[in-house]
Design a protein around this motif. Structure first.
Motif, PDB file in Angstrom:
ATOM      1  N   GLY A   1     -10.031 -10.135 -15.188  1.00 11.36           N
ATOM      2  CA  GLY A   1     -11.344 -10.327 -15.302  1.00 11.36           C
ATOM      3  C   GLY A   1     -12.016 -11.812 -15.130  1.00 11.36           C
ATOM      4  O   GLY A   1     -13.136 -12.159 -15.643  1.00 11.36           O
ATOM      5  N   GLN A   2     -11.016 -12.669 -14.690  1.00 12.64           N
ATOM      6  CA  GLN A   2     -11.360 -14.173 -14.415  1.00 12.64           C
ATOM      7  C   GLN A   2     -12.617 -14.165 -13.537  1.00 12.64           C
ATOM      8  O   GLN A   2     -12.647 -13.291 -12.469  1.00 12.64           O
ATOM      9  N   ASN A   3     -13.589 -14.793 -13.723  1.00 14.57           N
ATOM     10  CA  ASN A   3     -14.677 -15.250 -12.687  1.00 14.57           C
ATOM     11  C   ASN A   3     -14.223 -15.807 -11.733  1.00 14.57           C
ATOM     12  O   ASN A   3     -13.861 -17.128 -11.805  1.00 14.57           O
ATOM     13  N   LEU A   4     -14.218 -15.455 -10.332  1.00 15.34           N
ATOM     14  CA  LEU A   4     -13.256 -16.021  -9.383  1.00 15.34           C
ATOM     15  C   LEU A   4     -14.473 -17.342  -8.517  1.00 15.34           C
ATOM     16  O   LEU A   4     -13.726 -17.930  -7.965  1.00 15.34           O
ATOM     17  N   ASN A   5     -15.421 -17.368  -9.065  1.00 19.07           N
ATOM     18  CA  ASN A   5     -16.461 -18.356  -8.864  1.00 19.07           C
ATOM     19  C   ASN A   5     -16.000 -19.776  -9.404  1.00 19.07           C
ATOM     20  O   ASN A   5     -16.331 -20.875  -8.903  1.00 19.07           O
ATOM     21  N   GLN A   6     -15.468 -19.379 -10.542  1.00 22.11           N
ATOM     22  CA  GLN A   6     -15.128 -20.608 -11.399  1.00 22.11           C
ATOM     23  C   GLN A   6     -13.578 -21.153 -11.234  1.00 22.11           C
ATOM     24  O   GLN A   6     -13.065 -22.133 -11.938  1.00 22.11           O
ATOM     25  N   GLY A   7     -12.998 -20.494 -10.410  1.00 22.84           N
ATOM     26  CA  GLY A   7     -11.588 -20.909  -9.985  1.00 22.84           C
ATOM     27  C   GLY A   7     -10.598 -19.277  -9.812  1.00 22.84           C
ATOM     28  O   GLY A   7     -11.148 -18.391 -10.082  1.00 22.84           O
ATOM     29  N   ASP A   8      -9.586 -19.656  -9.017  1.00 22.91           N
ATOM     30  CA  ASP A   8      -8.652 -18.609  -8.862  1.00 22.91           C
ATOM     31  C   ASP A   8      -7.867 -18.350 -10.133  1.00 22.91           C
ATOM     32  O   ASP A   8      -7.666 -19.351 -11.086  1.00 22.91           O
ATOM     33  N   CYS A   9      -7.252 -17.150 -10.343  1.00 23.19           N
ATOM     34  CA  CYS A   9      -6.537 -16.748 -11.504  1.00 23.19           C
ATOM     35  C   CYS A   9      -4.945 -16.543 -10.963  1.00 23.19           C
ATOM     36  O   CYS A   9      -4.632 -16.925  -9.617  1.00 23.19           O
ATOM     37  N   ASP A  10      -4.073 -16.393 -11.829  1.00 23.24           N
ATOM     38  CA  ASP A  10      -2.654 -16.183 -11.578  1.00 23.24           C
ATOM     39  C   ASP A  10      -2.129 -14.814 -11.175  1.00 23.24           C
ATOM     40  O   ASP A  10      -0.869 -14.646 -11.131  1.00 23.24           O
ATOM     41  N   CYS A  11      -3.030 -13.810 -10.994  1.00 23.73           N
ATOM     42  CA  CYS A  11      -2.690 -12.455 -10.818  1.00 23.73           C
ATOM     43  C   CYS A  11      -1.949 -12.303  -9.364  1.00 23.73           C
ATOM     44  O   CYS A  11      -2.376 -13.131  -8.475  1.00 23.73           O
ATOM     45  N   ASP A  12      -1.133 -11.441  -9.340  1.00 24.47           N
ATOM     46  CA  ASP A  12      -0.458 -11.249  -8.226  1.00 24.47           C
ATOM     47  C   ASP A  12      -1.459  -9.995  -7.197  1.00 24.47           C
ATOM     48  O   ASP A  12      -1.752  -9.392  -7.494  1.00 24.47           O
ATOM     49  N   ASN A  13      -2.100 -10.945  -6.355  1.00 22.08           N
ATOM     50  CA  ASN A  13      -3.194 -10.172  -5.499  1.00 22.08           C
ATOM     51  C   ASN A  13      -2.309  -9.276  -4.314  1.00 22.08           C
ATOM     52  O   ASN A  13      -3.206  -8.713  -3.660  1.00 22.08           O
ATOM     53  N   ASP A  14      -1.399  -9.084  -4.322  1.00 22.80           N
ATOM     54  CA  ASP A  14      -0.698  -8.298  -3.234  1.00 22.80           C
ATOM     55  C   ASP A  14      -0.314  -6.909  -3.928  1.00 22.80           C
ATOM     56  O   ASP A  14       0.255  -6.045  -3.278  1.00 22.80           O
ATOM     57  N   THR A  15      -0.669  -6.649  -5.233  1.00 23.11           N
ATOM     58  CA  THR A  15      -0.551  -5.374  -5.820  1.00 23.11           C
ATOM     59  C   THR A  15      -1.395  -4.173  -5.014  1.00 23.11           C
ATOM     60  O   THR A  15      -2.418  -4.714  -4.461  1.00 23.11           O
ATOM     61  N   PHE A  16      -1.133  -3.142  -4.747  1.00 23.59           N
ATOM     62  CA  PHE A  16      -2.031  -2.336  -4.363  1.00 23.59           C
ATOM     63  C   PHE A  16      -2.045  -0.927  -5.077  1.00 23.59           C
ATOM     64  O   PHE A  16      -1.047  -0.707  -6.002  1.00 23.59           O
ATOM     65  N   ASP A  17      -2.891   0.047  -4.674  1.00 25.14           N
ATOM     66  CA  ASP A  17      -3.172   1.241  -5.726  1.00 25.14           C
ATOM     67  C   ASP A  17      -2.073   2.110  -5.062  1.00 25.14           C
ATOM     68  O   ASP A  17      -1.591   2.514  -3.810  1.00 25.14           O
ATOM     69  N   PRO A  18      -1.256   2.594  -6.010  1.00 25.74           N
ATOM     70  CA  PRO A  18      -0.002   3.503  -5.720  1.00 25.74           C
ATOM     71  C   PRO A  18      -0.719   4.807  -4.941  1.00 25.74           C
ATOM     72  O   PRO A  18       0.373   5.352  -4.197  1.00 25.74           O
ATOM     73  N   ARG A  19      -1.616   5.210  -5.105  1.00 18.18           N
ATOM     74  CA  ARG A  19      -2.187   6.125  -4.331  1.00 18.18           C
ATOM     75  C   ARG A  19      -2.236   6.229  -2.808  1.00 18.18           C
ATOM     76  O   ARG A  19      -2.274   7.090  -2.142  1.00 18.18           O
ATOM     77  N   TRP A  20      -1.815   4.757  -2.332  1.00 15.30           N
ATOM     78  CA  TRP A  20      -1.884   4.433  -0.795  1.00 15.30           C
ATOM     79  C   TRP A  20      -0.655   4.224  -0.582  1.00 15.30           C
ATOM     80  O   TRP A  20      -0.169   3.928   0.754  1.00 15.30           O
ATOM     81  N   ALA A  21       0.377   4.461  -1.467  1.00 15.37           N
ATOM     82  CA  ALA A  21       1.911   4.539  -0.965  1.00 15.37           C
ATOM     83  C   ALA A  21       2.377   5.071   0.310  1.00 15.37           C
ATOM     84  O   ALA A  21       2.916   4.555   0.994  1.00 15.37           O
ATOM     85  N   ALA A  22       1.948   6.354   0.427  1.00 14.87           N
ATOM     86  CA  ALA A  22       2.394   7.100   1.574  1.00 14.87           C
ATOM     87  C   ALA A  22       1.831   6.511   2.736  1.00 14.87           C
ATOM     88  O   ALA A  22       2.610   6.169   3.901  1.00 14.87           O
ATOM     89  N   LEU A  23       0.828   5.942   2.777  1.00 16.81           N
ATOM     90  CA  LEU A  23       0.054   5.403   3.959  1.00 16.81           C
ATOM     91  C   LEU A  23       0.775   4.084   4.432  1.00 16.81           C
ATOM     92  O   LEU A  23       1.108   3.864   5.293  1.00 16.81           O
ATOM     93  N   LYS A  24       1.092   3.223   3.242  1.00 23.16           N
ATOM     94  CA  LYS A  24       1.897   1.891   3.445  1.00 23.16           C
ATOM     95  C   LYS A  24       3.239   2.477   3.893  1.00 23.16           C
ATOM     96  O   LYS A  24       3.581   1.581   4.979  1.00 23.16           O
ATOM     97  N   GLU A  25       3.940   3.491   3.497  1.00 18.39           N
ATOM     98  CA  GLU A  25       5.196   3.670   4.098  1.00 18.39           C
ATOM     99  C   GLU A  25       5.219   4.165   5.492  1.00 18.39           C
ATOM    100  O   GLU A  25       6.047   3.632   6.507  1.00 18.39           O
ATOM    101  N   ILE A  26       4.107   4.664   5.930  1.00 22.54           N
ATOM    102  CA  ILE A  26       3.760   5.100   7.262  1.00 22.54           C
ATOM    103  C   ILE A  26       3.627   3.877   8.410  1.00 22.54           C
ATOM    104  O   ILE A  26       4.301   3.887   9.534  1.00 22.54           O
ATOM    105  N   MET A  27       2.907   2.948   7.534  1.00 21.05           N
ATOM    106  CA  MET A  27       2.333   1.839   8.599  1.00 21.05           C
ATOM    107  C   MET A  27       3.680   0.812   8.666  1.00 21.05           C
ATOM    108  O   MET A  27       3.874   0.522   9.708  1.00 21.05           O
ATOM    109  N   GLU A  28       4.695   1.013   7.694  1.00 19.78           N
ATOM    110  CA  GLU A  28       5.780   0.237   7.772  1.00 19.78           C
ATOM    111  C   GLU A  28       6.654   0.698   8.726  1.00 19.78           C
ATOM    112  O   GLU A  28       7.358  -0.127   9.512  1.00 19.78           O
TER     113      GLU A  28
END
Length: 171
Positions: free
Chosen positions: A138-165
Motif C-alpha cells: 500500500g506504499q504510495n509509490l510517488n513518495q518512494g519505492d517500497c521493499d516489496c518483491d515485485n517479481d511475485t506473480f499471480d499463481p493463476r498464471w503459473a501454467a502460462l509461465k511454465e509454458i513460456m519457460e
C-alpha cells in the motif's frame, strides 16, 4: 432561486442568469465530490412560447481523490447545461426530455447537480504519471519505492509461465 414570473409573460424574451450555487458534496458511482466554493452558473432562460429553454455554463472546482494513489486533489469543473422547462400542467409528449416546474420560481440546484453527474469524468489523476500504490504493502509509490518483491506473480498464471519457460529453453 430564479423568479420566472416576467419571462413567462414575455414570449421570445430572454432572462440572463448569473448565480453562485452552493453545493457541499455529492456521491456518485463510489466517488465523493466535494465543493469548497460555490459553482458559478452563467447563462440564460429563453421563452419560446410553449416552454422555457435553459442554457448555461457551470464552472468551479471540486475535491476528489486520485484514482491511482487515493490522495485528495482538486479538479476543475466545467460543463454546459441545456434543458427544456415546462410547467407541470403543460401538454408535453412523454418521449420528450423536459424538466417540469410549478409556480414562478425555479430551483437550479437539482438541475445543475443532475447535469454535473451526467457530465463528470469517471476517474481523476493527481498527475499524468502517477505511480499509484504498491499492490502488496500500500506504499504510495510517488513518495518512494517500497521493499516489496515485485517479481511475485499471480499463481493463476503459473501454467502460462511454465509454458513460456519451456519455449524459451528450446529456442
Amino acid at each position: 432561486m430564479i423568479d420566472l414570473s416576467e419571462i413567462k409573460k414575455d414570449f421570445g424574451g430572454v432572462l440572463t442568469i448569473s448565480e453562485d450555487l452552493a453545493v457541499s458534496q455529492t456521491d456518485f458511482m463510489g466517488e465523493q465530490f466535494t465543493f469548497s466554493e460555490p459553482l458559478r452558473v452563467e447563462g440564460s432562460i429563453a421563452n419560446n412560447t410553449k416552454s422555457l429553454k435553459l442554457e448555461a455554463l457551470v464552472t468551479g472546482k471540486m475535491g476528489v481523490h486520485c484514482a491511482r494513489c487515493n490522495q485528495p486533489m482538486e479538479a476543475p469543473v466545467r460543463f454546459r447545461v441545456k434543458e427544456i422547462l415546462a410547467e407541470e400542467d403543460a401538454e408535453v409528449s412523454e418521449d420528450e426530455d423536459i424538466i417540469l416546474y410549478s409556480g414562478n420560481e425555479l430551483e437550479l440546484d437539482e438541475i445543475v447537480i443532475n447535469s454535473f453527474l451526467m457530465n463528470v469524468s469517471g476517474k481523476f489523476l493527481c498527475k499524468e504519471d502517477c505511480k499509484g500504490l504498491c499492490p502488496h504493502c500500500g506504499q504510495n509509490l510517488n513518495q518512494g519505492d517500497c521493499d516489496c518483491d515485485n517479481d511475485t506473480f499471480d499463481p493463476r498464471w503459473a501454467a502460462l509461465k511454465e509454458i513460456m519457460e519451456k519455449t524459451s529453453d528450446t529456442e
